[in-house]
Design an enzyme around this catalytic site. Structure first.
Site, PDB file in Angstrom:
ATOM      1  N   ASP A  27      35.102 -30.883 -29.249  1.00 55.47           N
ATOM      2  CA  ASP A  27      35.937 -31.908 -30.092  1.00 55.47           C
ATOM      3  C   ASP A  27      35.160 -32.870 -30.957  1.00 55.47           C
ATOM      4  O   ASP A  27      35.364 -34.043 -31.199  1.00 55.47           O
ATOM      5  CB  ASP A  27      36.613 -32.868 -29.280  1.00 55.47           C
ATOM      6  CG  ASP A  27      37.831 -31.860 -28.309  1.00 55.47           C
ATOM      7  OD1 ASP A  27      37.668 -30.739 -28.554  1.00 55.47           O
ATOM      8  OD2 ASP A  27      38.425 -32.473 -27.355  1.00 55.47           O
ATOM      9  N   LYS A 132      42.734 -26.393 -28.430  1.00 51.19           N
ATOM     10  CA  LYS A 132      43.227 -26.867 -27.067  1.00 51.19           C
ATOM     11  C   LYS A 132      44.311 -28.302 -27.110  1.00 51.19           C
ATOM     12  O   LYS A 132      43.865 -28.921 -27.826  1.00 51.19           O
ATOM     13  CB  LYS A 132      42.200 -27.236 -26.201  1.00 51.19           C
ATOM     14  CG  LYS A 132      41.106 -28.517 -26.591  1.00 51.19           C
ATOM     15  CD  LYS A 132      40.004 -28.418 -25.575  1.00 51.19           C
ATOM     16  CE  LYS A 132      39.238 -29.714 -25.858  1.00 51.19           C
ATOM     17  NZ  LYS A 132      39.590 -31.015 -25.764  1.00 51.19           N
ATOM     18  N   LYS A 135      42.736 -31.931 -22.352  1.00 50.64           N
ATOM     19  CA  LYS A 135      41.385 -32.263 -22.460  1.00 50.64           C
ATOM     20  C   LYS A 135      40.400 -31.397 -22.028  1.00 50.64           C
ATOM     21  O   LYS A 135      39.310 -31.215 -22.435  1.00 50.64           O
ATOM     22  CB  LYS A 135      41.283 -33.590 -21.515  1.00 50.64           C
ATOM     23  CG  LYS A 135      42.095 -34.863 -21.823  1.00 50.64           C
ATOM     24  CD  LYS A 135      42.143 -36.021 -20.920  1.00 50.64           C
ATOM     25  CE  LYS A 135      43.048 -36.925 -21.214  1.00 50.64           C
ATOM     26  NZ  LYS A 135      44.551 -36.797 -21.367  1.00 50.64           N
ATOM     27  N   CYS A 165      36.730 -35.552 -22.624  1.00 52.29           N
ATOM     28  CA  CYS A 165      36.986 -33.907 -22.684  1.00 52.29           C
ATOM     29  C   CYS A 165      35.713 -33.094 -21.998  1.00 52.29           C
ATOM     30  O   CYS A 165      35.707 -32.020 -21.881  1.00 52.29           O
ATOM     31  CB  CYS A 165      37.290 -33.413 -24.229  1.00 52.29           C
ATOM     32  SG  CYS A 165      39.062 -34.224 -24.570  1.00 52.29           S
TER      33      CYS A 165
HETATM   34  N1  TIU Z   1      37.835 -34.993 -26.833  1.00 48.78           N
HETATM   35  C1  TIU Z   1      38.157 -36.198 -25.988  1.00 48.78           C
HETATM   36  O1  TIU Z   1      37.478 -36.578 -25.222  1.00 48.78           O
HETATM   37  N2  TIU Z   1      39.539 -36.553 -26.289  1.00 48.78           N
HETATM   38  C2  TIU Z   1      39.954 -37.835 -26.017  1.00 48.78           C
HETATM   39  O2  TIU Z   1      41.034 -38.399 -25.988  1.00 48.78           O
HETATM   40  N3  TIU Z   1      38.657 -38.794 -25.591  1.00 48.78           N
HETATM   41  C3  TIU Z   1      38.852 -40.183 -25.365  1.00 48.78           C
HETATM   42  O3  TIU Z   1      37.830 -40.685 -25.034  1.00 48.78           O
HETATM   43  N4  TIU Z   1      39.915 -40.851 -25.621  1.00 48.78           N
END
Ligand code: TIU
Length: 223
Positions: A27, A132, A135, A165
């Protein structure tokens, strides 16, 4: 038997078998790293995440140079939000929730500018890109099948955020039988104390979820 390199790691050295390892970058999207995205909409100070971009770029170069499969994940939802349950959508300020319009397009929606992976870490043709809705990287994706087709048994992890995530994906991978190695300097959280807590949690009890190391230690073990 071919000897495999031992990567210095916590809680003990990680036997890296390059015949079955893949790199997973979680991500690294503008929505989490840049002002005006989803991370900031949740109330976070986002700037500390961008500091890992050069390290992740060096890690990508290492994996590509050694011919490892590379997986990039992107968190995001369909434009009609049919894959986004209220339990997720109702987080954050109402005008800034998932699907609302921000300076980089609709927040966390597939195809919008903010959902793109940052330019420096863009996937190359032939690399695996996993979209995806959750998470964890295995939830509602075909990644497990793709990794098994490639006979991957070990995963090296980088990306954001460490305790959301990345940790969720590592735990999912651990349950599916993958050995997991997280690079401490190639992951970041909005909360530094959560980085440290995650490293401690996953390596406790004899690597209950996985191992941690640094990029320099990985490079050293492979040189
Ligand atoms: N990729 C990921 O960690 N998504 C989240 O929403 N992370 C947060 O820390 N909010």
């Amino acid at each position: 038997m071919t000897a495999v390199p031992l990567v210095p790691a916590e809680p003990f050295p990680f036997p890296l078998d390059e015949r079955g390892v893949a790199l997973v970058v979680i991500d690294m999207q503008r929505d989490f790293l840049e002002p005006g995205g989803f991370g900031e909409a949740l109330g976070n100070e986002v700037r500390r995440l961008a500091r890992i971009v050069p390290t992740v770029a060096r890690l990508l170069a290492l994996a590509r140079g050694r011919g490892w499969p590379v997986v990039h994940t992107r968190e995001g939802h369909l434009p009609d939000l049919s894959d986004c349950p209220p339990a997720k959508r109702l987080r954050g300020d109402p005008p800034l929730r998932i699907g609302e319009r921000g300076p980089m397009g609709r927040l966390l929606i597939r195809g919008e500018p903010g959902w793109e992976i940052v330019r420096e870490l863009a996937p190359l043709p032939g690399e695996i890109v996993v979209d995806k809705p959750g998470k964890g990287m295995f939830y509602r994706t075909d990644l497990d099948d793709q990794l098994r087709r490639l006979a991957v048994r070990q995963l090296v992890f980088a990306g954001v955020t460490t305790e959301v995530c990345v940790q969720t994906s590592m735990r999912e991978a651990n349950d599916r039988g993958f050995e997991c190695l997280l690079l401490r300097d190639a992951t970041a959280s909005y909360f530094p104390e959560f980085e440290a807590a995650t490293f401690a949690m996953i390596t406790s009890q004899g690597a209950i979820v996985g191992w941690t190391t640094t990029l320099a230690e990985l490079e050293g073990a492979l040189s």
